[in-house]
Scaffold this motif. Sequence first.
Motif, PDB file in Angstrom:
ATOM      1  N   GLN A 153      43.506  45.432  89.660  1.00 34.99           N
ATOM      2  CA  GLN A 153      42.517  44.557  89.023  1.00 34.99           C
ATOM      3  C   GLN A 153      41.418  45.344  88.303  1.00 34.99           C
ATOM      4  O   GLN A 153      40.711  44.791  87.462  1.00 34.99           O
ATOM      5  CB  GLN A 153      41.875  43.641  90.080  1.00 34.99           C
ATOM      6  CG  GLN A 153      42.855  42.671  90.707  1.00 34.99           C
ATOM      7  CD  GLN A 153      42.207  41.806  91.770  1.00 34.99           C
ATOM      8  OE1 GLN A 153      41.378  40.954  91.476  1.00 34.99           O
ATOM      9  NE2 GLN A 153      42.587  42.040  93.036  1.00 34.99           N
ATOM     10  N   MET A 154      41.307  46.619  88.615  1.00 32.62           N
ATOM     11  CA  MET A 154      40.244  47.435  88.015  1.00 32.62           C
ATOM     12  C   MET A 154      40.745  48.338  86.888  1.00 32.62           C
ATOM     13  O   MET A 154      40.002  48.675  85.967  1.00 32.62           O
ATOM     14  CB  MET A 154      39.579  48.305  89.093  1.00 32.62           C
ATOM     15  CG  MET A 154      38.853  47.506  90.159  1.00 32.62           C
ATOM     16  SD  MET A 154      38.187  48.547  91.484  1.00 32.62           S
ATOM     17  CE  MET A 154      36.921  49.460  90.608  1.00 32.62           C
ATOM     18  N   VAL A 155      42.025  48.718  86.958  1.00 36.71           N
ATOM     19  CA  VAL A 155      42.598  49.641  85.974  1.00 36.71           C
ATOM     20  C   VAL A 155      43.357  48.839  84.910  1.00 36.71           C
ATOM     21  O   VAL A 155      44.130  47.940  85.252  1.00 36.71           O
ATOM     22  CB  VAL A 155      43.557  50.641  86.654  1.00 36.71           C
ATOM     23  CG1 VAL A 155      44.177  51.587  85.620  1.00 36.71           C
ATOM     24  CG2 VAL A 155      42.824  51.426  87.732  1.00 36.71           C
ATOM     25  N   PRO A 156      43.171  49.119  83.622  1.00 33.42           N
ATOM     26  CA  PRO A 156      43.927  48.427  82.575  1.00 33.42           C
ATOM     27  C   PRO A 156      45.427  48.496  82.841  1.00 33.42           C
ATOM     28  O   PRO A 156      45.942  49.523  83.281  1.00 33.42           O
ATOM     29  CB  PRO A 156      43.551  49.192  81.300  1.00 33.42           C
ATOM     30  CG  PRO A 156      42.191  49.727  81.597  1.00 33.42           C
ATOM     31  CD  PRO A 156      42.213  50.079  83.065  1.00 33.42           C
ATOM     32  N   GLY A 157      46.126  47.383  82.589  1.00 31.56           N
ATOM     33  CA  GLY A 157      47.541  47.285  82.929  1.00 31.56           C
ATOM     34  C   GLY A 157      48.400  48.420  82.426  1.00 31.56           C
ATOM     35  O   GLY A 157      49.254  48.938  83.147  1.00 31.56           O
ATOM     36  N   GLY A 158      48.203  48.849  81.172  1.00 32.55           N
ATOM     37  CA  GLY A 158      49.033  49.898  80.598  1.00 32.55           C
ATOM     38  C   GLY A 158      48.771  51.267  81.182  1.00 32.55           C
ATOM     39  O   GLY A 158      49.537  52.210  80.944  1.00 32.55           O
ATOM     40  N   GLN A 159      47.708  51.405  81.987  1.00 33.72           N
ATOM     41  CA  GLN A 159      47.336  52.697  82.566  1.00 33.72           C
ATOM     42  C   GLN A 159      47.576  52.763  84.072  1.00 33.72           C
ATOM     43  O   GLN A 159      47.462  53.831  84.672  1.00 33.72           O
ATOM     44  CB  GLN A 159      45.847  52.973  82.289  1.00 33.72           C
ATOM     45  CG  GLN A 159      45.484  53.073  80.814  1.00 33.72           C
ATOM     46  CD  GLN A 159      46.069  54.310  80.174  1.00 33.72           C
ATOM     47  OE1 GLN A 159      46.114  55.384  80.780  1.00 33.72           O
ATOM     48  NE2 GLN A 159      46.528  54.188  78.934  1.00 33.72           N
ATOM     49  N   PHE A 160      47.918  51.626  84.670  1.00 36.13           N
ATOM     50  CA  PHE A 160      47.975  51.602  86.134  1.00 36.13           C
ATOM     51  C   PHE A 160      49.024  52.540  86.713  1.00 36.13           C
ATOM     52  O   PHE A 160      48.768  53.222  87.705  1.00 36.13           O
ATOM     53  CB  PHE A 160      48.235  50.178  86.645  1.00 36.13           C
ATOM     54  CG  PHE A 160      48.371  50.132  88.140  1.00 36.13           C
ATOM     55  CD1 PHE A 160      47.248  50.207  88.952  1.00 36.13           C
ATOM     56  CD2 PHE A 160      49.623  50.085  88.746  1.00 36.13           C
ATOM     57  CE1 PHE A 160      47.367  50.214  90.337  1.00 36.13           C
ATOM     58  CE2 PHE A 160      49.761  50.080  90.129  1.00 36.13           C
ATOM     59  CZ  PHE A 160      48.623  50.141  90.928  1.00 36.13           C
ATOM     60  N   GLN A 161      50.227  52.576  86.152  1.00 35.47           N
ATOM     61  CA  GLN A 161      51.271  53.413  86.723  1.00 35.47           C
ATOM     62  C   GLN A 161      50.871  54.885  86.741  1.00 35.47           C
ATOM     63  O   GLN A 161      51.111  55.598  87.730  1.00 35.47           O
ATOM     64  CB  GLN A 161      52.586  53.243  85.954  1.00 35.47           C
ATOM     65  CG  GLN A 161      53.777  53.915  86.625  1.00 35.47           C
ATOM     66  CD  GLN A 161      54.006  53.422  88.043  1.00 35.47           C
ATOM     67  OE1 GLN A 161      54.191  52.223  88.282  1.00 35.47           O
ATOM     68  NE2 GLN A 161      53.997  54.342  89.015  1.00 35.47           N
ATOM     69  N   CYS A 162      50.257  55.361  85.647  1.00 36.12           N
ATOM     70  CA  CYS A 162      49.787  56.758  85.597  1.00 36.12           C
ATOM     71  C   CYS A 162      48.704  56.987  86.650  1.00 36.12           C
ATOM     72  O   CYS A 162      48.695  58.012  87.354  1.00 36.12           O
ATOM     73  CB  CYS A 162      49.243  57.074  84.203  1.00 36.12           C
ATOM     74  SG  CYS A 162      50.460  56.950  82.878  1.00 36.12           S
TER      75      CYS A 162
END
Length: 238
Positions: A153-162
């Motif tokens: 919920q805090m990290v932008p979706g496109g960056q979460f996996q990294c």
Amino acid sequence: MLEGNRVSRISVRGFAVASATAVTTVGAVVGVASGSTAQPSNDAEATASDATLLADIPTGQQAQVQTASLTQQADVQAIAADASAKKDAEEAARKQAADDAIAKQKAAAKAEKDAKERKDAEAKASRSSTRDATSFSVQSSYSVAQIQAMARQMVPGGQFQCFSNIVNHESSWNYKAVNASSGAYGLFQALPASKYSSAGADWQSNPATQIKWGLNYMNGRYGSPCEAWTFWQANHWY
């Protein structure tokens, strides 16, 4: 019938007159093409004045001399016209190349501006769709699943996996993890641990505060979590 010598002299003189006339003509043509206002030379005028000798030449030979003169004039005028046309074509090509270069620069500038605007819009959209650390209620303890849910919920979706890849390698999502040899602490193994305090005073008990700090660190140092992950893969630290 005229004597051979006299015919030869007059014929040569006639061709000289024709040549002088042609030179005078092309001089005028070239002068106009180049913008020059220079007057014909005195020598050309003096030679041209001998044109009266044509009257002494038999009719058949006069026609030959006149035809040669006109042909020579036409050739010289054609050469001058070709030179002028070539000059105009080169000038047009230079102007077109300059116009094309300007158009390409404008297109590149517009593309760069559009890309920046899209990036800013995406970043704004990502920020508006994420939650701040202070929006989560404080608990006495947190499971790995709960911490990961906070991060999503805090990290932008496109960056979460990294982002998740780094946390997995650093602490396996244990917000109380401590490195026995160095003292590095928490989800991101910050050293010293007090670095987390820049994100909030409750960093030891609230994983959301640590997530906030880790996200700010990755964005500030590398530009994004994915850029941080790229660096981590090459160096095994970040």
